[in-house]
Motif scaffolding. Sequence first.
Motif, PDB file in Angstrom:
ATOM      1  N   GLY A  46      45.433 166.671  -3.159  1.00  0.00           N
ATOM      2  CA  GLY A  46      45.340 166.306  -1.741  1.00  0.00           C
ATOM      3  C   GLY A  46      45.456 164.804  -1.527  1.00  0.00           C
ATOM      4  N   VAL A  47      46.235 164.156  -2.387  1.00  0.00           N
ATOM      5  CA  VAL A  47      46.438 162.701  -2.277  1.00  0.00           C
ATOM      6  C   VAL A  47      47.864 162.450  -1.782  1.00  0.00           C
ATOM      7  N   LEU A  48      47.983 161.680  -0.708  1.00  0.00           N
ATOM      8  CA  LEU A  48      49.303 161.371  -0.166  1.00  0.00           C
ATOM      9  C   LEU A  48      49.929 160.239  -0.983  1.00  0.00           C
ATOM     10  N   ALA A  49      51.165 160.450  -1.395  1.00  0.00           N
ATOM     11  CA  ALA A  49      51.916 159.415  -2.122  1.00  0.00           C
ATOM     12  C   ALA A  49      53.054 158.937  -1.232  1.00  0.00           C
ATOM     13  N   THR A  50      53.303 157.626  -1.259  1.00  0.00           N
ATOM     14  CA  THR A  50      54.402 157.083  -0.446  1.00  0.00           C
ATOM     15  C   THR A  50      55.244 156.135  -1.292  1.00  0.00           C
ATOM     16  N   ASN A  51      56.491 155.894  -0.865  1.00  0.00           N
ATOM     17  CA  ASN A  51      57.382 154.948  -1.568  1.00  0.00           C
ATOM     18  C   ASN A  51      58.103 154.076  -0.538  1.00  0.00           C
ATOM     19  N   THR A  52      59.070 153.290  -0.998  1.00  0.00           N
ATOM     20  CA  THR A  52      59.736 152.349  -0.076  1.00  0.00           C
ATOM     21  C   THR A  52      61.269 152.531  -0.107  1.00  0.00           C
ATOM     22  N   PRO A  53      61.766 153.680   0.338  1.00  0.00           N
ATOM     23  CA  PRO A  53      63.225 153.848   0.368  1.00  0.00           C
ATOM     24  C   PRO A  53      63.852 152.998   1.479  1.00  0.00           C
ATOM     25  N   ASP A  54      65.140 153.008   1.570  1.00  0.00           N
ATOM     26  CA  ASP A  54      65.938 152.394   2.647  1.00  0.00           C
ATOM     27  C   ASP A  54      65.938 150.868   2.623  1.00  0.00           C
ATOM     28  N   VAL A  55      64.731 150.267   2.583  1.00  0.00           N
ATOM     29  CA  VAL A  55      64.677 148.805   2.725  1.00  0.00           C
ATOM     30  C   VAL A  55      65.346 148.081   1.555  1.00  0.00           C
ATOM     31  N   LEU A  56      65.529 148.753   0.423  1.00  0.00           N
ATOM     32  CA  LEU A  56      66.136 148.077  -0.733  1.00  0.00           C
ATOM     33  C   LEU A  56      67.542 148.587  -1.065  1.00  0.00           C
ATOM     34  N   THR A  57      68.060 149.503  -0.252  1.00  0.00           N
ATOM     35  CA  THR A  57      69.326 150.159  -0.612  1.00  0.00           C
ATOM     36  C   THR A  57      70.473 149.161  -0.809  1.00  0.00           C
ATOM     37  N   GLU A  58      70.720 148.337   0.203  1.00  0.00           N
ATOM     38  CA  GLU A  58      71.906 147.460   0.146  1.00  0.00           C
ATOM     39  C   GLU A  58      71.748 146.369  -0.909  1.00  0.00           C
ATOM     40  N   THR A  59      70.517 145.844  -1.022  1.00  0.00           N
ATOM     41  CA  THR A  59      70.257 144.793  -2.017  1.00  0.00           C
ATOM     42  C   THR A  59      70.476 145.325  -3.426  1.00  0.00           C
ATOM     43  N   THR A  60      70.004 146.542  -3.676  1.00  0.00           N
ATOM     44  CA  THR A  60      70.148 147.131  -5.008  1.00  0.00           C
ATOM     45  C   THR A  60      71.610 147.498  -5.270  1.00  0.00           C
ATOM     46  N   ALA A  61      72.295 147.956  -4.226  1.00  0.00           N
ATOM     47  CA  ALA A  61      73.729 148.256  -4.383  1.00  0.00           C
ATOM     48  C   ALA A  61      74.512 146.978  -4.685  1.00  0.00           C
ATOM     49  N   ASP A  62      74.175 145.876  -4.015  1.00  0.00           N
ATOM     50  CA  ASP A  62      74.814 144.580  -4.324  1.00  0.00           C
ATOM     51  C   ASP A  62      74.676 144.265  -5.804  1.00  0.00           C
TER      52      ASP A  62
ATOM     53  N   THR B 195      44.598 155.306   8.533  1.00  0.00           N
ATOM     54  CA  THR B 195      44.030 155.184   9.875  1.00  0.00           C
ATOM     55  C   THR B 195      44.431 156.384  10.742  1.00  0.00           C
ATOM     56  N   GLY B 196      44.902 157.431  10.082  1.00  0.00           N
ATOM     57  CA  GLY B 196      45.171 158.688  10.798  1.00  0.00           C
ATOM     58  C   GLY B 196      46.522 158.730  11.487  1.00  0.00           C
ATOM     59  N   ALA B 197      47.396 157.761  11.208  1.00  0.00           N
ATOM     60  CA  ALA B 197      48.736 157.789  11.811  1.00  0.00           C
ATOM     61  C   ALA B 197      49.731 158.341  10.789  1.00  0.00           C
ATOM     62  N   ALA B 198      50.981 158.470  11.219  1.00  0.00           N
ATOM     63  CA  ALA B 198      51.997 159.039  10.319  1.00  0.00           C
ATOM     64  C   ALA B 198      52.543 157.941   9.410  1.00  0.00           C
ATOM     65  N   ALA B 199      52.430 158.133   8.110  1.00  0.00           N
ATOM     66  CA  ALA B 199      53.003 157.179   7.153  1.00  0.00           C
ATOM     67  C   ALA B 199      54.523 157.236   7.284  1.00  0.00           C
ATOM     68  N   PRO B 200      55.212 156.069   7.334  1.00  0.00           N
ATOM     69  CA  PRO B 200      56.664 156.089   7.546  1.00  0.00           C
ATOM     70  C   PRO B 200      57.442 156.824   6.451  1.00  0.00           C
ATOM     71  N   THR B 201      57.064 156.637   5.181  1.00  0.00           N
ATOM     72  CA  THR B 201      57.880 157.232   4.116  1.00  0.00           C
ATOM     73  C   THR B 201      56.999 157.939   3.076  1.00  0.00           C
ATOM     74  N   PRO B 202      56.498 159.123   3.453  1.00  0.00           N
ATOM     75  CA  PRO B 202      55.705 159.899   2.488  1.00  0.00           C
ATOM     76  C   PRO B 202      56.609 160.575   1.458  1.00  0.00           C
ATOM     77  N   ILE B 203      56.109 160.726   0.247  1.00  0.00           N
ATOM     78  CA  ILE B 203      56.860 161.462  -0.787  1.00  0.00           C
ATOM     79  C   ILE B 203      56.474 162.939  -0.752  1.00  0.00           C
ATOM     80  N   ASN B 204      55.188 163.197  -0.505  1.00  0.00           N
ATOM     81  CA  ASN B 204      54.708 164.595  -0.507  1.00  0.00           C
ATOM     82  C   ASN B 204      54.053 164.933   0.843  1.00  0.00           C
ATOM     83  N   PRO B 205      54.884 164.967   1.919  1.00  0.00           N
ATOM     84  CA  PRO B 205      54.325 165.194   3.250  1.00  0.00           C
ATOM     85  C   PRO B 205      53.587 166.528   3.367  1.00  0.00           C
ATOM     86  N   GLU B 206      53.825 167.433   2.419  1.00  0.00           N
ATOM     87  CA  GLU B 206      53.129 168.726   2.456  1.00  0.00           C
ATOM     88  C   GLU B 206      51.623 168.572   2.319  1.00  0.00           C
TER      89      GLU B 206
END
Length: 333
Positions: free
Chosen positions: A89-105, A310-321
Amino acid sequence: MTAILVARAVFPQTLERLRQHFDVEANTEDTIFSKLQLIQRLQGKAGAFTTGSERIDAEVLAACPQLRVVANMAVGYNNFDITACTAAGVLATNTPDVLTETTADFGFALMMAAARRMAESEHFLRRGEWTKWAYDMFTGSDVHGATLGILGMGRIGQGIARRGALGFGMQVIYHNRSRLSAEQEGPINARYVDKATLLKEADHLVLVLPYSAQSHHSIGAAELALMKPTATLTNVARGGIIDDAALALALREGRIAAAALDVFEGEPSVHPDLLTVPNVVLTPHIASATVATRRAMAERAADNLIAALTGAAAPTPINPEVLGRMRPAPPGG
Ligand code: 8YV
Protein backbone atom coordinates in the motif's frame (compact mmCIF):
# COMPACT_ATOMS: atom_id res chain seq x y z
CA MET A 1 4.16 17.78 10.83
CA THR A 2 4.56 14.87 8.40
CA ALA A 3 8.18 13.69 8.31
CA ILE A 4 10.09 12.75 5.14
CA LEU A 5 13.61 11.65 4.24
CA VAL A 6 15.47 13.18 1.30
CA ALA A 7 17.86 10.29 0.77
CA ARG A 8 20.51 12.07 -1.37
CA ALA A 9 21.73 15.64 -1.73
CA VAL A 10 19.47 17.75 -3.92
CA PHE A 11 19.03 21.39 -5.00
CA PRO A 12 18.69 23.69 -1.94
CA GLN A 13 15.58 25.22 -3.55
CA THR A 14 13.92 21.80 -3.69
CA LEU A 15 14.76 21.16 -0.03
CA GLU A 16 13.41 24.59 0.88
CA ARG A 17 10.15 23.85 -0.90
CA LEU A 18 9.80 20.46 0.79
CA ARG A 19 10.46 22.11 4.19
CA GLN A 20 7.37 24.29 3.67
CA HIS A 21 5.28 21.10 3.77
CA PHE A 22 7.24 18.58 5.80
CA ASP A 23 9.63 17.96 8.62
CA VAL A 24 12.61 17.10 6.37
CA GLU A 25 15.62 14.97 7.22
CA ALA A 26 18.14 15.75 4.47
CA ASN A 27 21.24 13.76 3.57
CA THR A 28 23.46 16.82 3.26
CA GLU A 29 26.63 14.65 3.25
CA ASP A 30 25.26 12.82 0.19
CA THR A 31 26.43 9.45 1.51
CA ILE A 32 24.83 6.41 -0.10
CA PHE A 33 22.98 4.69 2.73
CA SER A 34 23.33 0.97 3.27
CA LYS A 35 20.04 -0.88 3.56
CA LEU A 36 20.30 -0.79 7.35
CA GLN A 37 21.04 2.95 7.38
CA LEU A 38 18.17 3.58 5.00
CA ILE A 39 15.79 1.63 7.24
CA GLN A 40 17.03 3.55 10.29
CA ARG A 41 16.64 6.93 8.58
CA LEU A 42 13.17 6.04 7.36
CA GLN A 43 11.81 5.33 10.83
CA GLY A 44 8.81 7.59 11.43
CA LYS A 45 8.96 8.96 7.87
CA ALA A 46 5.84 9.01 5.69
CA GLY A 47 7.72 9.84 2.52
CA ALA A 48 11.07 9.24 0.86
CA PHE A 49 12.68 11.31 -1.88
CA THR A 50 14.98 8.81 -3.58
CA THR A 51 17.32 8.42 -6.53
CA GLY A 52 18.51 5.30 -8.31
CA SER A 53 20.88 4.51 -5.44
CA GLU A 54 18.20 3.65 -2.88
CA ARG A 55 16.62 0.21 -3.15
CA ILE A 56 13.07 0.07 -1.84
CA ASP A 57 12.07 -3.57 -1.45
CA ALA A 58 9.79 -5.73 0.69
CA GLU A 59 12.30 -5.80 3.56
CA VAL A 60 12.57 -1.98 3.68
CA LEU A 61 8.80 -1.59 3.40
CA ALA A 62 8.15 -4.08 6.21
CA ALA A 63 10.75 -2.41 8.44
CA CYS A 64 9.31 1.08 7.83
CA PRO A 65 5.57 0.71 8.48
CA GLN A 66 4.92 4.45 8.42
CA LEU A 67 6.31 4.89 4.91
CA ARG A 68 3.49 5.73 2.47
CA VAL A 69 5.10 7.38 -0.57
CA VAL A 70 8.43 6.81 -2.35
CA ALA A 71 9.26 9.45 -4.95
CA ASN A 72 12.13 8.62 -7.30
CA MET A 73 14.05 11.45 -8.96
CA ALA A 74 14.41 9.36 -12.14
CA VAL A 75 12.21 7.99 -14.87
CA GLY A 76 13.66 4.49 -14.40
CA TYR A 77 12.58 2.73 -11.24
CA ASN A 78 14.32 -0.62 -11.19
CA ASN A 79 15.52 0.35 -7.69
CA PHE A 80 11.90 -0.07 -6.56
CA ASP A 81 10.22 -3.43 -6.12
CA ILE A 82 6.89 -2.18 -7.44
CA THR A 83 5.05 -5.41 -6.66
CA ALA A 84 6.17 -5.11 -3.04
CA CYS A 85 5.22 -1.39 -2.92
CA THR A 86 1.77 -2.17 -4.27
CA ALA A 87 1.28 -5.09 -1.89
CA ALA A 88 2.30 -2.87 1.03
CA GLY A 89 0.00 0.00 0.00
CA VAL A 90 2.92 2.34 -0.72
CA LEU A 91 2.59 4.76 -3.63
CA ALA A 92 5.66 4.93 -5.88
CA THR A 93 6.27 7.81 -8.28
CA ASN A 94 8.89 8.67 -10.95
CA THR A 95 9.79 11.62 -13.18
CA PRO A 96 8.91 10.83 -16.82
CA ASP A 97 8.53 13.45 -19.58
CA VAL A 98 10.68 16.17 -18.02
CA LEU A 99 13.90 14.41 -19.10
CA THR A 100 12.84 12.97 -22.46
CA GLU A 101 14.38 15.51 -24.84
CA THR A 102 17.54 16.04 -22.78
CA THR A 103 18.19 12.30 -22.62
CA ALA A 104 17.43 11.91 -26.33
CA ASP A 105 19.96 14.69 -27.08
CA PHE A 106 22.60 12.85 -25.10
CA GLY A 107 21.81 9.45 -26.60
CA PHE A 108 22.15 10.90 -30.07
CA ALA A 109 25.38 12.69 -29.14
CA LEU A 110 26.88 9.49 -27.71
CA MET A 111 25.92 7.55 -30.81
CA MET A 112 27.61 10.19 -32.97
CA ALA A 113 30.66 10.17 -30.73
CA ALA A 114 31.02 6.42 -31.21
CA ALA A 115 30.42 6.57 -34.98
CA ARG A 116 32.98 9.36 -35.47
CA ARG A 117 35.47 8.07 -32.88
CA MET A 118 35.49 11.30 -30.88
CA ALA A 119 36.70 9.98 -27.52
CA GLU A 120 39.32 7.71 -29.03
CA SER A 121 40.75 10.49 -31.20
CA GLU A 122 40.68 13.00 -28.36
CA HIS A 123 42.71 10.64 -26.17
CA PHE A 124 45.21 10.24 -29.04
CA LEU A 125 45.56 14.02 -29.31
CA ARG A 126 45.95 14.47 -25.54
CA ARG A 127 48.65 11.80 -25.47
CA GLY A 128 50.63 13.98 -27.90
CA GLU A 129 50.51 11.37 -30.66
CA TRP A 130 49.14 13.69 -33.36
CA THR A 131 52.15 14.42 -35.52
CA LYS A 132 50.63 14.53 -39.01
CA TRP A 133 47.38 14.20 -41.00
CA ALA A 134 46.72 10.82 -42.58
CA TYR A 135 44.08 9.81 -45.11
CA ASP A 136 42.75 7.05 -42.87
CA MET A 137 43.22 8.66 -39.48
CA PHE A 138 40.22 7.87 -37.25
CA THR A 139 37.90 7.17 -40.15
CA GLY A 140 34.53 6.21 -38.74
CA SER A 141 31.10 5.65 -40.24
CA ASP A 142 28.48 8.14 -41.36
CA VAL A 143 25.46 8.91 -39.26
CA HIS A 144 23.46 10.82 -41.88
CA GLY A 145 21.58 8.49 -44.19
CA ALA A 146 22.48 5.40 -42.13
CA THR A 147 20.06 2.94 -40.54
CA LEU A 148 19.26 3.82 -36.95
CA GLY A 149 18.09 0.90 -34.82
CA ILE A 150 16.22 1.55 -31.59
CA LEU A 151 15.61 -1.17 -29.02
CA GLY A 152 12.90 0.10 -26.64
CA MET A 153 10.69 2.65 -28.43
CA GLY A 154 9.25 4.60 -25.51
CA ARG A 155 9.36 8.37 -25.13
CA ILE A 156 13.16 8.66 -25.19
CA GLY A 157 13.52 6.11 -28.01
CA GLN A 158 11.04 8.09 -30.10
CA GLY A 159 12.96 11.28 -29.32
CA ILE A 160 16.18 9.73 -30.63
CA ALA A 161 14.35 8.35 -33.67
CA ARG A 162 12.93 11.82 -34.45
CA ARG A 163 16.39 13.35 -34.31
CA GLY A 164 17.74 10.66 -36.65
CA ALA A 165 14.90 10.70 -39.17
CA LEU A 166 14.14 14.41 -39.32
CA GLY A 167 17.60 15.87 -38.65
CA PHE A 168 19.94 13.34 -40.24
CA GLY A 169 17.88 11.57 -42.90
CA MET A 170 18.30 8.20 -41.19
CA GLN A 171 16.11 5.16 -41.84
CA VAL A 172 14.59 4.18 -38.51
CA ILE A 173 13.97 0.55 -37.55
CA TYR A 174 12.89 -0.44 -34.07
CA HIS A 175 11.89 -3.29 -31.83
CA ASN A 176 9.70 -2.87 -28.77
CA ARG A 177 7.26 -4.87 -26.66
CA SER A 178 4.45 -3.19 -28.56
CA ARG A 179 4.35 -1.60 -31.97
CA LEU A 180 3.78 2.16 -32.28
CA SER A 181 0.58 3.42 -33.85
CA ALA A 182 0.57 4.39 -37.52
CA GLU A 183 0.31 8.05 -36.39
CA GLN A 184 3.53 7.66 -34.39
CA GLU A 185 5.43 5.68 -37.03
CA GLY A 186 4.35 7.85 -39.97
CA PRO A 187 6.22 11.13 -39.44
CA ILE A 188 9.54 9.36 -38.83
CA ASN A 189 8.91 6.53 -41.28
CA ALA A 190 9.79 4.03 -38.54
CA ARG A 191 9.71 0.34 -39.43
CA TYR A 192 8.87 -2.23 -36.74
CA VAL A 193 11.13 -5.31 -37.02
CA ASP A 194 11.90 -8.38 -34.92
CA LYS A 195 14.94 -8.24 -32.68
CA ALA A 196 17.18 -10.33 -34.93
CA THR A 197 16.44 -8.08 -37.93
CA LEU A 198 17.14 -5.02 -35.80
CA LEU A 199 20.53 -6.41 -34.80
CA LYS A 200 21.42 -7.44 -38.36
CA GLU A 201 20.31 -4.27 -40.16
CA ALA A 202 21.19 -1.40 -37.81
CA ASP A 203 24.25 0.69 -38.61
CA HIS A 204 23.83 2.41 -35.25
CA LEU A 205 21.89 0.60 -32.54
CA VAL A 206 20.68 2.56 -29.50
CA LEU A 207 19.27 0.88 -26.38
CA VAL A 208 16.51 2.74 -24.56
CA LEU A 209 14.53 -0.01 -22.85
CA PRO A 210 13.80 -0.29 -19.11
CA TYR A 211 15.83 -2.72 -17.03
CA SER A 212 14.02 -5.78 -15.69
CA ALA A 213 14.72 -9.47 -15.18
CA GLN A 214 13.45 -9.92 -18.77
CA SER A 215 15.77 -7.30 -20.28
CA HIS A 216 18.86 -8.47 -18.32
CA HIS A 217 21.64 -9.16 -20.85
CA SER A 218 19.36 -8.43 -23.82
CA ILE A 219 22.64 -7.83 -25.64
CA GLY A 220 25.22 -10.55 -25.07
CA ALA A 221 27.67 -12.50 -27.22
CA ALA A 222 24.94 -14.07 -29.41
CA GLU A 223 23.28 -10.70 -30.16
CA LEU A 224 26.61 -8.96 -30.79
CA ALA A 225 27.46 -11.71 -33.26
CA LEU A 226 24.43 -10.75 -35.36
CA MET A 227 25.50 -7.10 -35.66
CA LYS A 228 27.47 -5.68 -38.60
CA PRO A 229 31.22 -5.40 -37.99
CA THR A 230 30.85 -1.71 -38.92
CA ALA A 231 27.97 -1.09 -36.48
CA THR A 232 27.97 0.97 -33.27
CA LEU A 233 26.07 0.20 -30.06
CA THR A 234 24.93 2.90 -27.62
CA ASN A 235 23.31 2.39 -24.21
CA VAL A 236 21.57 5.23 -22.36
CA ALA A 237 19.08 2.95 -20.60
CA ARG A 238 20.42 0.87 -17.72
CA GLY A 239 23.44 -1.17 -16.86
CA GLY A 240 22.78 -4.90 -17.03
CA ILE A 241 20.92 -4.68 -20.34
CA ILE A 242 24.28 -5.35 -22.01
CA ASP A 243 26.62 -8.13 -20.90
CA ASP A 244 29.59 -5.76 -20.43
CA ALA A 245 32.24 -8.51 -20.49
CA ALA A 246 30.88 -9.83 -23.81
CA LEU A 247 30.78 -6.30 -25.23
CA ALA A 248 34.37 -5.56 -24.23
CA LEU A 249 35.49 -8.75 -25.98
CA ALA A 250 33.49 -7.96 -29.13
CA LEU A 251 35.00 -4.46 -29.24
CA ARG A 252 38.50 -5.77 -28.73
CA GLU A 253 38.09 -8.33 -31.49
CA GLY A 254 36.52 -5.78 -33.86
CA ARG A 255 33.27 -7.72 -34.11
CA ILE A 256 31.48 -4.38 -33.92
CA ALA A 257 33.13 -1.04 -34.69
CA ALA A 258 32.46 0.96 -31.54
CA ALA A 259 30.20 1.47 -28.54
CA ALA A 260 29.08 4.32 -26.32
CA LEU A 261 27.91 3.67 -22.78
CA ASP A 262 26.38 5.97 -20.17
CA VAL A 263 25.30 3.10 -17.89
CA PHE A 264 27.10 0.02 -16.60
CA GLU A 265 26.54 -3.27 -14.82
CA GLY A 266 27.33 -2.60 -11.16
CA GLU A 267 27.99 1.14 -11.67
CA PRO A 268 29.75 3.21 -10.49
CA SER A 269 32.18 0.31 -11.00
CA VAL A 270 33.01 -0.20 -14.66
CA HIS A 271 34.09 -3.56 -16.06
CA PRO A 272 37.91 -3.32 -16.23
CA ASP A 273 38.01 -4.63 -19.80
CA LEU A 274 35.85 -1.70 -20.96
CA LEU A 275 38.39 0.71 -19.50
CA THR A 276 41.16 -0.68 -21.67
CA VAL A 277 39.43 -1.04 -25.06
CA PRO A 278 39.90 2.13 -27.11
CA ASN A 279 36.75 2.00 -29.26
CA VAL A 280 34.20 2.74 -26.55
CA VAL A 281 32.99 6.12 -25.28
CA LEU A 282 32.31 6.01 -21.53
CA THR A 283 30.30 8.59 -19.56
CA PRO A 284 29.21 8.42 -15.88
CA HIS A 285 25.39 8.13 -16.15
CA ILE A 286 24.81 11.76 -17.13
CA ALA A 287 22.25 11.52 -19.96
CA SER A 288 19.70 13.61 -18.05
CA ALA A 289 22.31 15.97 -16.62
CA THR A 290 21.48 19.47 -17.75
CA VAL A 291 20.82 22.05 -15.07
CA ALA A 292 17.30 22.70 -16.33
CA THR A 293 16.38 19.03 -16.55
CA ARG A 294 17.85 18.02 -13.20
CA ARG A 295 15.89 20.90 -11.65
CA ALA A 296 12.73 19.77 -13.40
CA MET A 297 13.29 16.19 -12.20
CA ALA A 298 13.81 17.32 -8.60
CA GLU A 299 10.72 19.51 -8.77
CA ARG A 300 8.65 16.70 -10.26
CA ALA A 301 9.73 14.33 -7.47
CA ALA A 302 8.84 17.03 -4.92
CA ASP A 303 5.47 17.65 -6.64
CA ASN A 304 4.72 13.95 -6.34
CA LEU A 305 5.62 13.79 -2.64
CA ILE A 306 3.74 16.94 -1.73
CA ALA A 307 0.61 15.93 -3.62
CA ALA A 308 0.54 12.33 -2.45
CA LEU A 309 1.11 13.18 1.20
CA THR A 310 -1.40 16.02 1.27
CA GLY A 311 -4.26 14.04 -0.25
CA ALA A 312 -3.97 15.41 -3.80
CA ALA A 313 -3.28 13.51 -7.01
CA ALA A 314 0.41 12.79 -7.57
CA PRO A 315 1.30 13.90 -11.14
CA THR A 316 3.23 10.77 -12.15
CA PRO A 317 2.40 7.68 -10.08
CA ILE A 318 3.94 4.34 -11.08
CA ASN A 319 1.39 2.17 -9.25
CA PRO A 320 -1.83 4.23 -9.25
CA GLU A 321 -3.73 1.06 -8.31
CA VAL A 322 -2.57 1.74 -4.75
CA LEU A 323 -4.62 4.94 -4.57
CA GLY A 324 -7.63 4.36 -2.39
CA ARG A 325 -5.88 1.69 -0.34
CA MET A 326 -2.66 3.43 0.69
CA ARG A 327 -1.20 2.77 4.11
CA PRO A 328 -3.06 5.08 6.50
CA ALA A 329 -1.41 8.20 7.87
CA PRO A 330 -0.77 7.94 11.63
CA PRO A 331 -3.10 10.07 13.77
CA GLY A 332 -1.94 13.69 13.55
CA GLY A 333 0.70 12.71 10.91
C1 8YV B 1 18.96 9.70 -13.23
C2 8YV B 1 18.07 8.04 -14.95
O1 8YV B 1 19.92 10.70 -13.24
O2 8YV B 1 15.92 8.99 -14.89
C3 8YV B 1 16.60 7.97 -14.95
O3 8YV B 1 16.07 6.84 -15.03
O4 8YV B 1 18.72 7.09 -15.21
C4 8YV B 1 18.78 9.32 -14.67
O5 8YV B 1 18.11 10.36 -15.31
C5 8YV B 1 19.40 8.63 -12.27
O6 8YV B 1 18.61 7.49 -12.32
C6 8YV B 1 19.41 9.17 -10.84
O7 8YV B 1 18.24 8.96 -10.15
